[in-house]
Design an enzyme around this catalytic site. Structure first.
Site, PDB file in Angstrom:
ATOM      1  N   LYS A  36       0.992  -1.302   0.110  1.00 17.38           N
ATOM      2  CA  LYS A  36       0.054   0.055  -0.053  1.00 17.38           C
ATOM      3  C   LYS A  36       0.881   1.233  -0.136  1.00 17.38           C
ATOM      4  CE  LYS A  36      -4.337  -2.010   0.501  1.00 17.38           C
ATOM      5  NZ  LYS A  36      -4.348  -2.768   1.715  1.00 17.38           N
ATOM      6  N   GLU A  65      -9.798   6.498   3.134  1.00 17.88           N
ATOM      7  CA  GLU A  65     -10.588   5.697   3.793  1.00 17.88           C
ATOM      8  C   GLU A  65      -9.473   4.355   4.050  1.00 17.88           C
ATOM      9  OE1 GLU A  65     -11.007   5.989   0.223  1.00 17.88           O
ATOM     10  OE2 GLU A  65      -9.548   4.238   0.219  1.00 17.88           O
ATOM     11  N   SER A  76       1.689  -9.652  -0.734  1.00 19.74           N
ATOM     12  CA  SER A  76       1.472  -8.384  -0.615  1.00 19.74           C
ATOM     13  C   SER A  76       1.770  -7.701   0.931  1.00 19.74           C
ATOM     14  CB  SER A  76      -0.036  -8.272  -0.886  1.00 19.74           C
ATOM     15  OG  SER A  76      -0.881  -9.126  -0.084  1.00 19.74           O
TER      16      SER A  76
HETATM   17  C1  LIG Z   1      -5.003  -3.962   1.219  1.00 22.43           C
HETATM   18  C2  LIG Z   1      -4.423  -5.173   1.063  1.00 22.43           C
HETATM   19  C3  LIG Z   1      -4.844  -6.353   0.000  1.00 22.43           C
HETATM   20  C4  LIG Z   1      -5.765  -5.984  -0.734  1.00 22.43           C
HETATM   21  O1  LIG Z   1      -5.878  -4.666  -1.679  1.00 22.43           O
HETATM   22  P1  LIG Z   1      -5.548  -5.033  -3.212  1.00 22.43           P
HETATM   23  O2  LIG Z   1      -5.843  -3.444  -3.886  1.00 22.43           O
HETATM   24  O3  LIG Z   1      -6.364  -5.960  -3.906  1.00 22.43           O
HETATM   25  O4  LIG Z   1      -4.069  -5.049  -3.416  1.00 22.43           O
HETATM   26  C5  LIG Z   1      -4.020  -7.530  -0.056  1.00 22.43           C
HETATM   27  N1  LIG Z   1      -2.984  -7.454   0.745  1.00 22.43           N
HETATM   28  C6  LIG Z   1      -2.531  -6.820   1.723  1.00 22.43           C
HETATM   29  C7  LIG Z   1      -1.436  -7.022   2.708  1.00 22.43           C
HETATM   30  C8  LIG Z   1      -3.324  -5.770   1.941  1.00 22.43           C
HETATM   31  O5  LIG Z   1      -2.993  -4.708   3.002  1.00 22.43           O
END
Ligand SMILES: *Cc1c(COP(=O)(O)O)cnc(C)c1O
Length: 400
Positions: free
Chosen positions: A95, A117, A383
């Site tokens: 993010k 948000e 992620s």
């Molecule tokens: C917010 C988040 C996601 C999902 O958001 P995307 O916009 O689909 O990437 C996935 N993994 C983590 C660790 C997140 O914080």
């Protein structure tokens, strides 16, 4: 390789194929058009790009490594499993790539105040960190229910100087927080920048967010070519709004590589029990865009459910809907139980606690790797890290 080849730029009305667009009240039209203009001109601005690169390297910690999970690959058998380590980015998830990019954009546009948000709290934390380092005021809207689920992230945001505002309307989750943030933006348009956290919403947000996340895929492609003689068979990512997925997919769009997005299957695929938009949803208009949406017969938005707050959302980024239409990407889902099991296996085998969101993508790979042999590889976008989820993991153990 041109950007248009896979419809990489939306058309002038902000459509990726049939999806996207700008379905907003008149009051929002002008600010969005201004944002689009500013963005297109700064995209090619040398100073802007130089500043962005500087913060990517020294604040976020890019490039993040591509890690060969040797123990896990041996245990599962089949393809070599690689992880793109976005969990090692500052604040613990991908993010921050988007937050730094957009806050720099806000700064160049002369804005003084950021509104955002957050669902899982990760986007809020990234926004608070980026606002702090770039010295802008920051107000984060968060559903009351999400605040309960992600209390440590609320504390983190406040420590970094952000104000966190509880949203008590609707289902008290992400979609209600998005509406509140948009309302604030319209009211305070002159000095305020609205920082959307995923590749969602009205044009130009899906494009802007994708562009700030594509660094993931560009790095990953370069990194895999340094260690393997052929392209990975598949690139896999979990899918909330779709930003980490579109970011890593982008690097491999023109290659002979399968692109797989994994949605949250929740407890099962019945209304209210999951967030698998491509399996349980249909085309509709939701929060400014045309895309796949979970809705009932009358078009009312359905409740969603997942153990991972970051995947728990009724709509999906429009570029993904187009990639599905074009046959370029595929979208499957993984349920709560399998995601939790995958999380535990990764912790044990590799000493990495993944975010529950990422664990959905890992669960798919644990099944899929066996269909390949050791000369082939799979890349999973890790992620984010799972420290934020430890109490949910504990509660889960308790339930059983
Ligand atoms: C917010 C988040 C996601 C999902 O958001 P995307 O916009 O689909 O990437 C996935 N993994 C983590 C660790 C997140 O914080």
């Amino acid at each position: 390789m041109t950007e248009q080849q896979f419809n990489k730029l939306p058309d002038q009305n902000g459509y990726f194929g049939k999806y996207g667009g700008r379905f907003v009240p008149d009051t929002l039209m002008e600010p969005l058009i201004q944002l689009e203009k500013n963005y297109y001109s700064l995209k090619g601005d040398e100073n802007f790009q130089r500043d962005l690169l500087h913060f990517q390297k020294t604040f976020i910690g890019r490039p993040t490594p591509l890690y060969f999970a040797e123990n896990l690959s041996r245990k599962v058998g089949g393809a070599k499993i690689y992880f793109k380590r976005e969990d090692l980015a500052h604040t613990g998830a991908h993010k921050i790539n988007n937050a730094i990019g957009q806050i720099l954009l806000a700064k160049y546009m002369g804005k003084k105040r950021i509104v955002a948000e957050t669902g899982a709290g990760q986007h809020g934390v990234a926004t608070a960190a980026a606002s702090s380092v770039l010295v802008l005021d920051c107000l984060v809207y968060m559903g009351e229910k999400d605040m309960e689920r992600q209390q440590p992230n609320v504390e983190r945001m406040r420590l970094m100087g952000a104000e966190v505002q509880a949203v008590e309307s609707g289902s008290r989750t992400l979609k209600d927080a998005v509406s509140e943030a948009m309302r604030d933006w319209v009211t305070n348009i002159d000095d305020t920048y609205y920082l959307l956290g995923s590749s969602l919403g009205p044009h130009p947000y899906p494009l802007i967010v994708r562009d700030f996340q594509k660094v993931i895929g560009i790095e990953a492609r370069k990194q895999i070519m340094e260690v393997e003689t052929q392209m990975p068979a598949e690139v896999i990512a979990c899918l909330g709004g779709g930003s980490n997925a579109i970011g890593i997919f982008y690097g491999f769009m023109e290659d002979d590589v399968k692109l797989i997005g994994i949605e949250a299957g929740g407890s099962d695929i019945s209304p209210g029990q999951h967030a698998a938009r491509f399996s349980g949803g249909r085309i509709g208009i939701f929060q400014g865009m045309k895309t796949f949406v979970l809705q009932d017969q009358e078009g009312q938005i359905e409740l969603t459910s997942s153990i991972s707050a970051g995947l728990d959302y009724a709509g999906v980024g429009p570029e993904h809907a187009n990639l599905l239409d074009k046959g370029r990407a595929n979208y499957l889902y993984v349920n709560n139980v399998d995601a939790m099991e995958a999380l535990k296996i990764l912790c044990k085998e590799e000493g990495i606690i993944p975010a529950l969101e990422s664990a959905h993508a890992i669960a798919y790979v644990l099944k899929k790797a066996k269909e390949y042999d050791r000369s082939q590889s799979l890349i999973v976008n890790l992620s984010g890290r799972g420290d934020k989820d430890v109490s949910i993991i504990q509660d889960w153990k308790f339930k059983k």
